[in-house]
Design a protein around this motif. Structure first.
Motif, short mmCIF file in Angstrom:
data_model
loop_
_atom_site.label_atom_id
_atom_site.label_comp_id
_atom_site.label_asym_id
_atom_site.label_seq_id
_atom_site.Cartn_x
_atom_site.Cartn_y
_atom_site.Cartn_z
N MET A 72 14.34 7.93 4.26
CA MET A 72 14.11 7.58 2.86
C MET A 72 13.72 6.10 2.72
O MET A 72 12.73 5.77 2.05
N PHE A 73 14.47 5.22 3.37
CA PHE A 73 14.20 3.79 3.23
C PHE A 73 13.00 3.34 4.06
O PHE A 73 12.22 2.49 3.62
N ILE A 74 12.82 3.93 5.24
CA ILE A 74 11.65 3.58 6.05
C ILE A 74 10.37 4.05 5.37
O ILE A 74 9.35 3.34 5.36
N GLY A 75 10.43 5.25 4.76
CA GLY A 75 9.27 5.76 4.04
C GLY A 75 8.90 4.84 2.88
O GLY A 75 7.71 4.58 2.63
N LEU A 76 9.91 4.36 2.16
CA LEU A 76 9.66 3.44 1.05
C LEU A 76 8.98 2.17 1.56
O LEU A 76 8.01 1.68 0.96
N GLY A 77 9.49 1.65 2.67
CA GLY A 77 8.91 0.44 3.24
C GLY A 77 7.47 0.63 3.68
O GLY A 77 6.62 -0.24 3.45
N LEU A 78 7.18 1.77 4.30
CA LEU A 78 5.82 2.04 4.77
C LEU A 78 4.85 2.22 3.60
O LEU A 78 3.69 1.78 3.68
N SER A 79 5.32 2.85 2.52
CA SER A 79 4.45 3.04 1.36
C SER A 79 4.12 1.70 0.71
O SER A 79 2.96 1.44 0.34
N ILE A 80 5.11 0.83 0.59
CA ILE A 80 4.88 -0.49 0.01
C ILE A 80 3.93 -1.29 0.90
O ILE A 80 3.01 -1.96 0.40
N ALA A 81 4.14 -1.21 2.21
CA ALA A 81 3.28 -1.93 3.14
C ALA A 81 1.83 -1.45 3.04
O ALA A 81 0.89 -2.25 3.10
N SER A 82 1.66 -0.15 2.85
CA SER A 82 0.31 0.43 2.76
C SER A 82 -0.44 -0.08 1.54
O SER A 82 -1.65 -0.33 1.59
N PHE A 83 0.29 -0.25 0.42
CA PHE A 83 -0.35 -0.70 -0.81
C PHE A 83 -0.53 -2.22 -0.85
O PHE A 83 -1.51 -2.71 -1.39
N MET A 84 0.43 -2.93 -0.27
CA MET A 84 0.34 -4.38 -0.27
C MET A 84 -0.67 -4.88 0.76
O MET A 84 -1.32 -5.90 0.55
N LYS A 85 -0.78 -4.18 1.87
CA LYS A 85 -1.73 -4.52 2.92
C LYS A 85 -2.60 -3.29 3.19
O LYS A 85 -2.39 -2.58 4.18
N PRO A 86 -3.57 -3.01 2.35
CA PRO A 86 -4.36 -1.78 2.47
C PRO A 86 -5.10 -1.64 3.80
O PRO A 86 -5.40 -0.53 4.23
N THR A 87 -5.39 -2.76 4.44
CA THR A 87 -6.07 -2.67 5.74
C THR A 87 -5.16 -2.06 6.80
O THR A 87 -5.64 -1.62 7.85
N TRP A 88 -3.86 -2.01 6.54
CA TRP A 88 -2.92 -1.38 7.46
C TRP A 88 -2.84 0.12 7.25
O TRP A 88 -2.28 0.85 8.07
N PRO A 90 -4.67 2.81 7.51
CA PRO A 90 -5.02 3.82 8.52
C PRO A 90 -3.90 4.09 9.52
O PRO A 90 -3.88 5.15 10.16
N ILE A 91 -2.98 3.13 9.67
CA ILE A 91 -1.84 3.30 10.57
C ILE A 91 -0.57 3.65 9.79
O ILE A 91 0.16 4.58 10.13
N THR A 92 -0.31 2.89 8.73
CA THR A 92 0.94 3.07 7.99
C THR A 92 0.99 4.37 7.18
O THR A 92 2.06 4.94 7.00
N ALA A 93 -0.17 4.84 6.70
CA ALA A 93 -0.19 6.08 5.92
C ALA A 93 0.22 7.29 6.76
O ALA A 93 1.08 8.08 6.35
N PRO A 94 -0.36 7.48 7.96
CA PRO A 94 0.11 8.60 8.80
C PRO A 94 1.58 8.45 9.21
O PRO A 94 2.31 9.45 9.28
N LEU A 95 2.00 7.21 9.47
CA LEU A 95 3.41 7.00 9.80
C LEU A 95 4.31 7.38 8.62
O LEU A 95 5.38 7.97 8.80
N TYR A 96 3.84 7.03 7.42
CA TYR A 96 4.59 7.41 6.23
C TYR A 96 4.70 8.93 6.13
O TYR A 96 5.76 9.46 5.79
N ALA A 97 3.62 9.63 6.41
CA ALA A 97 3.62 11.10 6.33
C ALA A 97 4.65 11.69 7.29
O ALA A 97 5.36 12.64 6.95
N VAL A 98 4.75 11.10 8.49
CA VAL A 98 5.74 11.58 9.46
C VAL A 98 7.16 11.35 8.94
O VAL A 98 8.00 12.25 8.93
#
Length: 252
Positions: A72-88, A90-98
């Motif tokens: 729950m908390f790691i997913g939240l962190g990955l989603s925020i990272a994806s939006f704050m650093k959109p260039t990330w 391609p990596i953070t979005a699939p990780l978030y899905a997992v």
């Protein structure tokens, strides 16, 4: 290309400044520009990853509370990272899905254990129905993502998130917000309202993808917009799961 055509979003982390910032980084010939088909393909990829992860956790691995809260908390962190650093993304979005698949699978396991496996399948089918209905409504122009519509849905979504946050804090002290996630007609009505707002967020997700492609957003923004769509779908699924549980408990 002009940056002023980049759209705002119901997601507070995706907006005019976000897209303008991404566009200002420049678009190389190698990276290309965002397309609707590209965003659709990535949406299928992210959804597929989440479903596989959820199935493994829900039906193969034993339930684990540390895994539940950790995802729950790691997913939240990955989603925020994806939006704050959109260039990330391609990596953070699939990780978030997992990771989110782990969370969804864990939640589904708990509900299935308490009310039977049928509740999970029903929630999944209803989520797909919401997606199809909103897509048809958007494509036919029945519901348009006007500025006023965006403002209303954004405000309602923000209010719901604030209430959820307040509920989490109060629960730590043994206090519950009346009628929220409770049985009875009022509780069911509130749950249906929340599902309605969550479903209408899909209209904004569709519009984000379409307008992002029209404005020539960088290719990596396909991952960002696809992630936004996935987050909305997960929200809808969890709310429907909760509603079905409320209805089931009220009928006992």
């Amino acid at each position: 290309m002009s940056n002023n055509r980049f759209m705002s979003s119901s997601n507070p982390l995706i907006g005019d400044k976000q897209f303008a910032k991404s566009a200002s980084l420049g678009i190389s010939k190698e990276s290309g520009v965002m397309t609707v088909q590209g965003a659709v393909n990535k949406s299928f990829i992210l959804t597929g990853i989440l479903l596989v992860s959820a199935i493994v956790v829900g039906y193969v691995l034993p339930f684990s509370m540390p895994l539940f809260y950790g995802s729950m908390f790691i997913g939240l962190g990955l989603s925020i990272a994806s939006f704050m650093k959109p260039t990330w993304a391609p990596i953070t979005a699939p990780l978030y899905a997992v990771v989110e698949g782990v969370f969804v699978g864990s939640v589904s396991y708990l509900f299935a254990g308490a009310l039977g496996a049928g509740i999970v399948m029903n929630a999944l089918l209803l989520t797909i129905l919401c997606l199809a209905s909103m897509l048809i409504a958007y494509k036919t122009g029945l519901i348009k993502a006007t500025k006023k519509f965006r403002s209303i849905i954004t405000t309602a979504t923000g209010a719901i998130m604030m209430i959820y946050l307040l509920s989490m804090v109060l629960n730590m002290f043994g206090i519950q917000i009346p009628y929220l996630h409770e049985g009875g007609m009022i509780g069911i009505g509130i749950s249906v309202f929340i599902i309605g707002i969550a479903s209408l967020n899909l209209i904004l997700d569709f519009d984000n993808i379409e307008k992002g492609a029209q404005a020539g957003a960088p290719k990596y923004m396909e991952w960002v917009c696809s992630l936004g769509l996935l987050i909305t779908l997960v929200w809808i699924y969890l709310e429907i799961l909760r509603l079905l549980a409320i209805v089931a408990s009220s009928s006992d």
